[in-house]
Structure formats: structure tokens, C-alpha cells
Design a protein around this motif. Structure first.
Motif, short mmCIF file in Angstrom:
data_model
loop_
_atom_site.label_atom_id
_atom_site.label_comp_id
_atom_site.label_asym_id
_atom_site.label_seq_id
_atom_site.Cartn_x
_atom_site.Cartn_y
_atom_site.Cartn_z
N TRP A 318 0.89 11.16 -6.66
CA TRP A 318 0.23 9.92 -6.23
C TRP A 318 -1.23 10.18 -5.87
O TRP A 318 -2.09 9.32 -6.07
CB TRP A 318 1.00 9.29 -5.07
N ARG A 399 -5.89 2.66 -1.80
CA ARG A 399 -4.49 2.63 -1.39
C ARG A 399 -3.98 1.19 -1.30
O ARG A 399 -2.93 0.86 -1.84
CB ARG A 399 -4.37 3.31 -0.02
N PHE A 440 2.25 6.61 0.26
CA PHE A 440 0.79 6.47 0.23
C PHE A 440 0.18 6.76 1.59
O PHE A 440 -0.97 7.21 1.68
CB PHE A 440 0.41 5.05 -0.23
#
Lengths: 490, 473
Positions: A318, A399, A440
């Protein structure tokens, strides 16, 4: 050219320009005031945004049948539609020793040749104008269908027929193969597809399985036999590797009732799941030779392809996604700013990540005029280097955009099912899809910088171009040696 | 995830698809506006979108849907390329770019920054022939941010149009145009469809057209067209209705219209005088063929019949283009659709030539299919599935908040109101096979159409290619 000839050429050019100049009436002047609307204190600043909510994906309900097959459902009553996908993990792109395109052909046969209990061929059955679609990726084979709620009773049993071998008919194989070859030919007939394959050859070697078109080529698919396709099916189409996903106007109980008579009978041959190793990138001290495909047009299309971590790598994957989003994807990102800061060289640089379980590739793509090729590439490469040293403080923005983008794209059942299919195909637990915001939240600038240093490197990069050689060779050659290829016709 | 091994593409203009209504109210919690029911079909909730107009003329559509915690905000202006004065091609597009370059309360780039802070998943401006549209999708709790930004764009942008920003955006527009230059065939086709003076006629050299524009032109275009009485604001998503109304009134209510008014462009519909042919020769990796017929406007009674016929040709039944062309090795892809806009309506078939196949053979196959579409028994067999597919597609579009917002904006522009889904679907339910056959015979004639071919010629190196247009008897 003599001075007299030069003068004549200039005069001719001027006359031509005058002749070609757009003829138009002058526009009226602006009226005053330019801003008739009164100002107000609340207009001084945009409203302060609230943080993006934590849970943006809906609840996924999961059940595992006794034979190991999984059913996962997102219940959205009232939507009127149900999107369905059946994934066979491990039945994706075939291992290196198998002929290229074997998995795709097997998937086509499964969705085409499977026969319903009433004798009809699955391929002949259409519900709401659609039939079962087959698709093969790196991590699995996917069969999908979207129907109105009212057709669910027919759609689910139809879809799960792809898990049976009832339709694998030797005597029909020759005609099935011929029809499939037409589609294989069409799939490779695009500049984007050939550019990508060219890039992967440069990174992993021409013999690597990832360097082949996932559907194979006409040459390789033509050699596949019925027994090979059947053996592939028997080896990989197993209950424990099968997931049925539904999203929309249905319930887990309903889908289970409809699916279990066939899905519950799917055998599970046992044995370890098929997992591929991370591909080894061919070593290079610096930029590797640029691979270019000849284009007779006027613009140059370029791709920078960067190998990256796989979804198995969790947070690092990620982080890689976020870095690529920072670099490209929006008009005001780093690469765009770097390329266009003194003059506009390209309309925009797009960035995507093609992900699989064990690895991924990021692709940065843009088009430029031939004379700008060199400077644009240098600017992008410089920005790539800079990201290894940068504070990367736009993390919070990226994000929240990422999470909202996920929610927006999955507002449609079909898109949600596609996302979940990729999740399950890559062996990620359903809970992690629902808890992406927590994943995240773990990202911080230190992780990003570590990831940038590990993955955003020139020596791991492959540049490919679809360009006119006469106009671009010299510009490209200033960066690295250039290998030219012809566009491949099927 | 991989390569989809399938072909075929749908192209009916989104705003004008009408399909069957097989929907009825189910949930006790819902407050549906209307319902209709048919046996054995889906039961869903249908909420009405609220449409009203502010005192300054701004149309507002609020469509509440709590299914997802997001909101799509869209503002559509009657400021597309058809509104450009003669000789000012690309002005609408360039003006759209300028609206992102700063305003009284925002620096250049400020809009992107505020949307990013609000967690906007997607945001953009799009210029079409009829409209300039601006949209953003944000988390529901931040819906006020795009509302504030769009009111800022509408009311406080013009005074900050600046030369340096203009020069930069003009260069960007030029690059965007060049990037689109791969559609040489399409540009020639469009210039053939729309004669000199038609508001939809594209420029022969759009990059040069953009280069010829000046800041004062963009300022004029903005002042003329970016005004509340020439705009529609749409919100779709999870919001509280009274709060949304209050926010809209607060931000947009005080915005004043400049002097004057906007007159939408007009033009006579294009007809084909006979068999028209267009040949485009350029370097290309794939040959193409397009066959175009004049079609009725959206308001015509036989438009739904043609829409269903397009669905059949694009489907997989007896009238399937894909079966006739792709599966027989003549084409890699094919599509059929109605392209209906404010000033034009065409029925169009497009084919990407398979390497080695003959364009003549493709054209003959299309002709044979069109002949079959004039047989009632064939149409009767394909019709149920075509109708069902259109219902499914209607529901599919409804799931996407941005697509839904666009449709609302288009409804207001074209019909002056938001069309409820049942009204959309009713017309298609009433179409009969005989009506479809009659429409096919009336419009898809061999003698009045345009056949366009794009042929690879490696000697043609110019960006524009070489084109020739002939009109036959």
C-alpha cells in the motif's frame, strides 16, 4: 538554400499563415462589473473538511462449505441488481512450463462448454442480454455475470456450472479452439498491450511467464491439446480454491441455497495451493536499454514500468500504491509538476499499479511531441530519484483520496465484486478489505521513504516507447541505448 | 485482473435510455414517489429527486441516496463547444481550463488542494459539444466543500483570469489535443457529418485553433455563459435534505447574473442526400469502418424503437454484429448505437477491421444484418432480451452517483425537468416488433447513409491524414 530562396519561403509561409488564420468577428468587450455578486465572510475560506470516516467498505458476509468452497456476499437490499463472480485461485496465468494461454483457453472452455442439466450449453444461455464472461489474470480465473434480482434463481446455478467438467468435449475441441484463437488475436492487437509486454520482457526476460500475454499468442495457443486443457482444469479447479462472490439485492443464505447443489459437489483434490515466487528482475547497473515500438504517427507514447511489492507484502504494497499516486494520477502531482514546471510538455502523466499476490508493476504513462521526449523523461526520472529523499508530506491527502475513491468506485455492485474478486484471488482475508482504513493508518513518511528507496530505483525501471523512430531515436539515445521493434500484427 | 475475452460495446447516449419499469415499492421505511409492478420482477425502492429553481435561475436537483457514504456534486453549464462563436474553436475547452486557475478567494491550484483535503475521490471538468461540466465525489460529511468551490467558480473566477495562467493552460490544451490526435478518422468523420457553419463542426486543426486564442476571448466566453440562469447544480448521495437546501441557498442564492442572456445554438438536422462515402488514409494500426444514418430526435415517437434495435445489434442474438463479424473473423470489435445530442441524432455502426479481412466484406455483412432487422419474426425473437438488457443497464447506471447526476443535469437541460425512472422505462415497454421494423425501414436505408473507411497508408505521415468525401446517387 540561397538567401533569395529563403526569402521566398518566408513570404510563402507568411501568406499561408494569413490565409489559414481563422476568420472571425471580434468579440464584444466585457461588461462591468466583472463580479456583480456581493462578497461575504463565509466566502473567505472553504469549509474545513472533516476526517474521512474509518469504514468506507460495506460488510462482507462469508461462509465456507464443507468441501472448502467459499461464498462471500455483500447484501445491498433494494438495488435491484446482483453482481456475481466466481474465482478459481491458482487457475490464472499458467506456470512457466505450460504453453502460454493454457489457463485462458481452459477458462473459455469452462464457460462455453459447460452444459446445464437441461442440456443447454452454458455459452448459449443469456440472462438480461449477458452471458457468463470468462477472464484470466495472474492470480486466478474469473467468471462473472450481472443480472436483475429477478433472474438470480437462474444466474447462480448457471455461474457455478463453470466449476464442473461436464462440458469438456473432445469432439468439439477443434472448433472451440478456432473460435478462441480469434479472440487471442484481437487481444494482442493494441499498442498498450504490446508496450506492456515489451516492458516485462525487458524486466524479467523474454522467457519469463509474466512476459507472455496472459491469453498467449496465436502461435502458442494453437499447439494446446484437449488433454492439456483438461489436465489443467483437473489440477487447479478445486473447491478449496474457489470463491463465489455476490453483491447486491440478495442475501448470503439465498446465494448459498442456489449455489450449493453444484458448488458443494466440487471436488477438492487436496495439496498445496499454487503460489508463484516473486519474479527476479534482470540486473542492471543503471537505466536498462529503452525498448521502443515503431509508430508512424506524430506523437510519442511512453511508459515507465517499475516492479513493486505484491499484495502479500501488506503495508509495503500500500505504501507503493501511495507513492505512485503521489507521483502521478492527478494533474497536480509530482511528476506532472516536474515535467511542466517551465513549459507544458505533456497534458498529464497517468499512474497505475498492476498488482498480483507476489509482485506488482507500476506503470507511468504519457504522450509527448517527439522533440520533448528527452526532457520529459529526464524530469520524471529526476522526480523518481527525489522521492527517495523527500518528506512526502502529502501522505494524508493521498490517503483520504484513496479511501474515498475506493468507496466511490465500489458504489456499483459490479465494481465492488471486482474488487473483492481481486482480494480473494490474492488470498487476502475478507477482514482486511473491510479494514483498509486501518492499514492506511499504519502508513507514515518513514515507511514511504523506505519503500521509495527499495522500489523507486532507476536500475529496476524499464522505459518503453511507441514512437516515430526518425524523430525520437536521438532523444531517447541520450538517456540509454535503444532497441527498436515492429508493432506485431496477430 | 486479466484480459476480457469478449467484444461489443454500447453507445446509446446515457441521458436518453428508457427501459421497462418493473419496479415496485417494497420497504416500509422508504418514501417512494411512484411505483409500477410486473410479475416475477425486481422490487426496489424508488425515491424521487427534488428539482427546483433559485430566484437567480439556477436549476437545482437534490437526489438523496444513503446507500453509500459519499456525495457526487456536479454543475453543468450551457457552455459547450457548440456555444463558441464562429472561428473560436476550442474556446469552450480553454475557458474550462481557466476556471481552475484561481479566483478571488483561492490561489491558482487552490481548488485541487481543497478537494484533496476534503478527500475527493475524483474531480474534473469536462467540455462536450453542449455543456461544460464540473464534478467531484467526496465523503458525505464534506459535501459542503465542492458546493462552496463551485459557487466560487461561478461567481468569483473571472476577475482573476491572468495572462501567465492563460499561456500555461493554452499550452496544456494544445498537448491534450495532440494526445487525442489518434482519432484522425473520427475528426474527419465528424467534419463530414457536420457541414460548414454547424455548431458541432470540429476545427480542421484544433491545435492551431487553440494557439490562436487570447485571454480576452476566454474572459468573454466565461462572462457570457457561466451564470446561474445557464446552469444546473446536482447533488446525489448521502446528505440530509434540509441541510443541503440550506447550503445551496447560502452559497448560490446570492450569485447574480451578468447582463444579457444565453441563447442556445440551433441548426437544421443533417440529412444524407444519397449514398455518401468518406475515405480517410493515414498511418494506423487498424482499419475501421463506420456506417451512419440520420436518426430521429429524442422526442420522436420512434426513437425508443431505434434504441432497442441498436441494443439488438450490439447484443448476442440473431441480429448480433459481433456474431456476424467478430466470430466470422472479419472484425476485432464492433458496436452499434444511437448518438443523440441537442442538435443531432445518428444511428451508427462501428467496426474495427481484423487484419487481413476485407472492408467490402464487412460492409456487405452489415448490409445483410440491416436487411434482417426488417423482418418481424427475427426482431420478435431478439426483443425480449434486448429489453431486459436495457432494464439491467438502467439499474446499473443508477448505482453510480456521478452517472446519475449527469443524467439529471441532462434531463433538466433537454426536458426542463428530472424524469422519474418509470417514465424512462415506459416508452420501451410499449415498443412492438412491428414498430422496430418500421423504424429500421424508415431510417436505415441503403440509399441515404454515410459509409466511412479508415485505411492504413504508411506513406501518409501528416497528423491530419488524407480524406476524400463523395456523394453518390
Amino acid at each position: 538554400m540561397t538567401s533569395g530562396a529563403r526569402e521566398l519561403a518566408l513570404i510563402a509561409a507568411l501568406l499561408t499563415a494569413i490565409a489559414c488564420a481563422p476568420r472571425r468577428e471580434p468579440l464584444p468587450p466585457l461588461t462591468e462589473p466583472l463580479t456583480p455578486t456581493p462578497d461575504a465572510p463565509f466566502r473567505a475560506r472553504a469549509p474545513e473538511p472533516e476526517p474521512v470516516p474509518e469504514r468506507l467498505l460495506p460488510e462482507i458476509r462469508v461462509e465456507v462449505l464443507p468441501n472448502g468452497a467459499t461464498i462471500a456476499v455483500v447484501e445491498r437490499p433494494g438495488s435491484g441488481l446482483v453482481a456475481l463472480s466466481l474465482i478459481i485461485r491458482g487457475a490464472g496465468r499458467e506456470p512457466a512450463g505450460d504453453p502460454a494461454g493454457l489457463s485462458a483457453l481452459t477458462a473459455t472452455l469452462a464457460s462455453k462448454r459447460a452444459r446445464l442439466t437441461d442440456g443447454r450449453l452454458l455459452a448459449d444461455v443469456r440472462i438480461d442480454g449477458r452471458r457468463v464472461m470468462s477472464e484470466v489474470g495472474d492470480d486466478g480465473a474469473l467468471f462473472s455475470l450481472e443480472v436483475r434480482r429477478s433472474a438470480l434463481n437462474e444466474a447462480v446455478p448457471l455461474l457455478v456450472q463453470t466449476t464442473t467438467d461436464i462440458g469438456f468435449e473432445r469432439k468439439a475441441f477443434a472448433s472451440d479452439l478456432a473460435e478462441h484463437l480469434d479472440r487471442v488475436a484481437a487481444a494482442s492487437h493494441s499498442a498498450g498491450a504490446q508496450l506492456r509486454q515489451t516492458a516485462l520482457e525487458g524486466l524479467y526476460g523474454a522467457d519469463h511467464r509474466l512476459s507472455r500475454f496472459v491469453v498467449g499468442s496465436v502461435k502458442t495457443v494453437r499447439t494446446i491439446s484437449f488433454d492439456q486443457a483438461k489436465a489443467f482444469r483437473d489440477r487447479y479447479y478445486r473447491a478449496s480454491e474457489t470463491v463465489l462472490i455476490a453483491a447486491g439485492d440478495t442475501t448470503l443464505a439465498e446465494v448459498r441455497t442456489l449455489a450449493e447443489p453444484v458448488l458443494g459437489g466440487m471436488p477438492d483434490a487436496g495439496g498445496a495451493s499454487r503460489i508463484e515466487a516473486r519474479p527476479r528482475v534482470l540486473p542492471s547497473k543503471d537505466l536498462r536499454p529503452i525498448r521502443a515500438i515503431t509508430n508512424g504517427g506524430a506523437m510519442a507514447s511512453l511508459m515507465l514500468v517499475l516492479p513493486g511489492p505484491g499484495m502479500v507484502d501488506g503495508v509495503e504494497f500500500w505504501a507503493f500504491q501511495v507513492l505512485i499516486a503521489m507521483l502521478a494520477e492527478q494533474p497536480r502531482t509530482r511528476a506532472n509538476a516536474a515535467v511542466n514546471h517551465d513549459q507544458v510538455r505533456t497534458y498529464g502523466i497517468g499512474g497505475t499499479v498492476h498488482a498480483r499476490y507476489e509482485s506488482s508493476e507500476a506503470i507511468l504513462a504519457f504522450s509527448v511531441e517527439p522533440e520533448d521526449v528527452g526532457e520529459t523523461l529526464e524530469a520524471v526520472l529526476a522526480e523518481l530519484d527525489a522521492m527517495q529523499r523527500s518528506s512526502l508530506d502529502e501522505l494524508d491527502l493521498v490517503r483520504s483520496q484513496f479511501l474515498t475513491g475506493l468507496a466511490a468506485s465500489t458504489s456499483r455492485n459490479e465494481a465492488l465484486v471486482a474488487l473483492l474478486a481481486s482480494w480473494f484471488a490474492r488470498r487476502l482475508p475478507a477482514e482486511s478489505a473491510m479494514a483498509l482504513s486501518e492499514t492506511f493508518a499504519e502508513l507514515d513518511p518513514a515507511i514511504l521513504m523506505r519503500t521509495a528507496r527499495a522500489w523507486l530505483r532507476r536500475d529496476r525501471l524499464q522505459i518503453v516507447a511507441f514512437a516515430p523512430p526518425r524523430e525520437t531515436h536521438a532523444e531517447l539515445h541520450e538517456l540509454a541505448p535503444v532497441e527498436w521493434f515492429r508493432f506485431q500484427l496477430p | 485482473m486479466g484480459v476480457v475475452v469478449a467484444v461489443g460495446r454500447w453507445r446509446v447516449s446515457l441521458a436518453f435510455v428508457i427501459a421497462l419499469s418493473w419496479l415496485q415499492v417494497a420497504s416500509a421505511e422508504a418514501k417512494p414517489s411512484e411505483s409500477s409492478a410486473e410479475p416475477n420482477h425486481v422490487t426496489i425502492v424508488q425515491r424521487a429527486a427534488l428539482h427546483y429553481r433559485l430566484d437567480n435561475g439556477l436549476d437545482v436537483v437534490l437526489d438523496r441516496d444513503p446507500a453509500q457514504p459519499i456525495v457526487a456534486v456536479l454543475v453543468s453549464y450551457g457552455a459547450g463547444s457548440s456555444y463558441e462563436p464562429a472561428g473560436y474553436h476550442e474556446l469552450a475547452h480553454l475557458t474550462e481550463h481557466m476556471t481552475f486557475t484561481g479566483s478571488r478567494h483561492l490561489p491558482n491550484g487552490g481548488m485541487y488542494r481543497e478537494l484533496a483535503r476534503a478527500g475527493a475521490a475524483t474531480f474534473n471538468g469536462v467540455t462536450t459539444r453542449d455543456t461544460a461540466e464540473y464534478y467531484a465525489i467526496v465523503p458525505a460529511r464534506n459535501a459542503a466543500v465542492p458546493l462552496w468551490l463551485e459557487s466560487e467558480r461561478m461567481a468569483f473566477t473571472l476577475e482573476r483570469f491572468a495572462s501567465d495562467a492563460f499561456a500555461f493552460e493554452r499550452a496544456r490544451v494544445r498537448k491534450e489535443i495532440l494526445q487525442r490526435a489518434g482519432s484522425t478518422f473520427e475528426r474527419h468523420l465528424q467534419r463530414t457529418l457536420y457541414p460548414e457553419g454547424h455548431p458541432y463542426r470540429p476545427s480542421g486543426d484544433p491545435a492551431e485553433a487553440a494557439d490562436s486564442l487570447e485571454l480576452s476571448h476566454a474572459a468573454w466566453f466565461f462572462q457570457k455563459h457561466y451564470r446561474p440562469d445557464n446552469a444546473t447544480l446536482v447533488m446525489v448521495g448521502d446528505f440530509v435534505l434540509p441541510r443541503a437546501r440550506a447550503a445551496v441557498e447560502r452559497y448560490f442564492g446570492p450569485i447574480r447574473n451578468p447582463q444579457g442572456h444565453v441563447s442556445p445554438p440551433s441548426a437544421a438536422p443533417r440529412t444524407f442526400r444519397g449514398r455518401e462515402t468518406l475515405l480517410v488514409e493515414s498511418w494506423t494500426i487498424q482499419g475501421r469502418l463506420a456506417v451512419v444514418w440520420a436518426a430521429p430526435p429524442r422526442s420522436a415517437g420512434d426513437w425508443p424503437a431505434l434504441a432497442l434495435l441498436a441494443e439488438m445489434l450490439d447484443g448476442e442474438g440473431e441480429l448480433s454484429l459481433s456474431r456476424a463479424l467478430v466470430e466470422r473473423g472479419l472484425a476485432d470489435a464492433s458496436s452499434a448505437g444511437l448518438e443523440t445530442e441537442s442538435l443531432s441524432s445518428f444511428f451508427r455502426i462501428d467496426v474495427s477491421q481484423r487484419d487481413g479481412a476485407s472492408l467490402d466484406a464487412i460492409e456487405r455483412s452489415i448490409g445483410a444484418l440491416v436487411q434482417r432487422s426488417q423482418l418481424v419474426d427475427v426482431v420478435s425473437r431478439d426483443l425480449p432480451e434486448a429489453r431486459a438488457a436495457m432494464v439491467r443497464r438502467e439499474l446499473f447506471r443508477n448505482e453510480d452517483y456521478l452517472l446519475r447526476a449527469r443524467r439529471h443535469a441532462e434531463d433538466v437541460r433537454v426536458f426542463g425537468k428530472v424524469l422519474p425512472r418509470s417514465e424512462r422505462l415506459r416508452a420501451l415497454r410499449e415498443v412492438t416488433p412491428v414498430q422496430i421494423v418500421e423504424a429500421a425501414r424508415r431510417y436505415l436505408t441503403a440509399g441515404r447513409r454515410l459509409t466511412a473507411r479508415h485505411v492504413h497508408d504508411p506513406e501518409v505521415r501528416t497528423r491530419a491524414g488524407v480524406a476524400s468525401h463523395e456523394v453518390g446517387p
